[in-house]
Design a protein around this motif. Structure first.
Motif, short mmCIF file in Angstrom:
data_model
loop_
_atom_site.label_atom_id
_atom_site.label_comp_id
_atom_site.label_asym_id
_atom_site.label_seq_id
_atom_site.Cartn_x
_atom_site.Cartn_y
_atom_site.Cartn_z
N ASN A 51 -1.16 -14.10 10.88
CA ASN A 51 -0.52 -12.76 10.14
C ASN A 51 0.54 -13.22 9.29
N HIS A 52 1.44 -13.65 9.15
CA HIS A 52 2.94 -13.76 8.85
C HIS A 52 1.56 -14.49 7.22
N LEU A 53 0.29 -15.56 6.99
CA LEU A 53 -0.15 -15.64 5.64
C LEU A 53 -0.71 -14.98 5.59
N ILE A 54 -1.37 -13.47 6.09
CA ILE A 54 -2.10 -12.54 5.47
C ILE A 54 -1.40 -11.60 5.22
N TYR A 55 -0.07 -11.12 5.44
CA TYR A 55 0.70 -10.42 4.86
C TYR A 55 1.27 -11.52 3.04
N TRP A 56 2.03 -12.30 3.61
CA TRP A 56 1.84 -12.85 1.94
C TRP A 56 1.42 -13.08 1.31
N ASN A 57 -0.16 -13.43 1.26
CA ASN A 57 -1.01 -13.85 0.21
C ASN A 57 -1.83 -12.55 -0.03
N GLN A 58 -1.60 -11.54 0.95
CA GLN A 58 -2.18 -10.18 -0.07
C GLN A 58 -1.16 -9.79 -0.67
N ARG A 59 -0.50 -9.66 -0.28
CA ARG A 59 1.08 -9.17 -0.68
C ARG A 59 1.25 -9.87 -2.54
N TYR A 60 1.11 -11.00 -2.65
CA TYR A 60 1.08 -11.50 -3.76
C TYR A 60 -0.06 -11.61 -4.09
N LEU A 61 -1.12 -11.62 -3.57
CA LEU A 61 -1.96 -11.38 -4.91
C LEU A 61 -2.46 -9.30 -5.06
N ASP A 62 -2.57 -8.67 -4.24
CA ASP A 62 -1.92 -7.16 -5.33
C ASP A 62 -0.86 -7.18 -6.45
N ARG A 63 -0.21 -8.56 -6.12
CA ARG A 63 1.06 -8.54 -7.85
C ARG A 63 -0.01 -9.01 -8.72
N PHE A 64 -0.92 -9.99 -8.54
CA PHE A 64 -1.14 -10.80 -8.96
C PHE A 64 -2.27 -9.89 -10.02
N THR A 65 -3.19 -8.93 -8.96
CA THR A 65 -4.10 -8.48 -9.95
C THR A 65 -3.87 -6.91 -10.06
N GLY A 66 -2.32 -6.62 -10.14
CA GLY A 66 -2.08 -5.38 -10.27
C GLY A 66 -2.21 -4.08 -9.73
N GLU A 67 -2.78 -4.75 -8.67
CA GLU A 67 -2.70 -3.49 -7.18
C GLU A 67 -1.63 -3.11 -6.64
N SER A 68 -1.38 -1.88 -6.56
CA SER A 68 -0.29 -1.14 -5.73
C SER A 68 0.00 -2.03 -4.31
N PRO A 69 0.94 -2.92 -3.49
CA PRO A 69 0.63 -3.55 -2.58
C PRO A 69 -0.18 -2.91 -0.87
N SER A 70 -0.82 -3.05 -0.63
CA SER A 70 -1.72 -2.65 0.26
C SER A 70 -1.21 -2.84 1.50
N THR A 71 0.40 -3.29 1.96
CA THR A 71 1.12 -3.64 2.98
C THR A 71 2.47 -2.82 3.04
N ALA A 72 3.30 -2.69 3.90
CA ALA A 72 4.32 -2.15 3.34
C ALA A 72 5.57 -3.54 3.18
N LYS A 73 6.37 -3.19 2.30
CA LYS A 73 7.66 -3.96 2.26
C LYS A 73 8.43 -4.48 3.90
N ALA A 74 7.99 -6.02 4.19
CA ALA A 74 8.37 -6.08 5.24
C ALA A 74 9.69 -7.28 5.30
N GLU A 75 10.51 -7.65 6.47
CA GLU A 75 11.32 -8.58 6.29
C GLU A 75 10.31 -9.43 7.04
N ASN A 76 10.93 -10.57 6.13
CA ASN A 76 10.47 -12.16 6.86
C ASN A 76 9.38 -12.10 8.23
#
Length: 162
Positions: free
Chosen positions: A51-76
């Motif tokens: 779950n941790h890997l999904i969160y961070w990899n998705q969040r950075y992928l969204d940023r890299f591709t210019g998409e709005s984050p698909s997950t809410a910002k969370a503490e680590n």
């Protein structure tokens, strides 16, 4: 080798055993019960690591591709929790594979110059460096998955490392 080729090489290592067991192979044959197992209350289960890997990899992928984050910002520490509210292990593994495949596609489709662009507004770090650190982060957690599987006796050495 340019940055794009290097990053694609790193992503290939997640799908096929090279110098180490790939992320994908580290999860082969893992049951829901094994994925939820914890050596101690303080340690993370494999499910939580994924779950941790999904969160961070998705969040950075969204940023890299210019998409709005698909997950809410969370503490680590929150990223180890199931962010989608369901603990379906097969869906979790499929989601991780999907995110990693999307990363590979995003890298393949990017121009080389993209990896020299800044990844942050408030400090200078190029996307090539950020993505390289994401791959190291993923490899680190893959090692934790293998360690947990060995401790619980669920690792099949035919899948790699003894």
């Amino acid at each position: 080798m340019n940055a794009k080729e290097l990053l694609l090489n790193q992503f290939e290592a997640f799908h096929n055993n090279h110098w180490f067991v790939s992320l994908e192979n580290s999860l082969v044959g893992l049951t829901d019960e094994q994925a939820a197992w914890k050596e101690t209350q303080e340690s993370n289960s494999i499910r939580e690591i994924v779950n941790h890997l999904i969160y961070w990899n998705q969040r950075y992928l969204d940023r890299f591709t210019g998409e709005s984050p698909s997950t809410a910002k969370a503490e680590n520490n929150q990223t180890f929790e199931d962010m989608n509210g369901e603990w379906d292990w097969k869906k979790t593994v499929d989601r991780l594979k999907e995110v990693m495949a999307q990363w590979r596609t995003a890298i393949e489709e990017s121009e080389e110059e993209r990896f020299d662009e800044g990844a942050y507004e408030d400090r200078h770090e190029e996307w090539g460096s950020v993505i390289a650190n994401l791959t190291i982060h993923t490899a680190y957690h893959t090692g934790q998955i293998l360690y947990a599987r060995k401790k619980q006796g669920s690792w099949n050495v035919e899948n790699g490392v003894h």
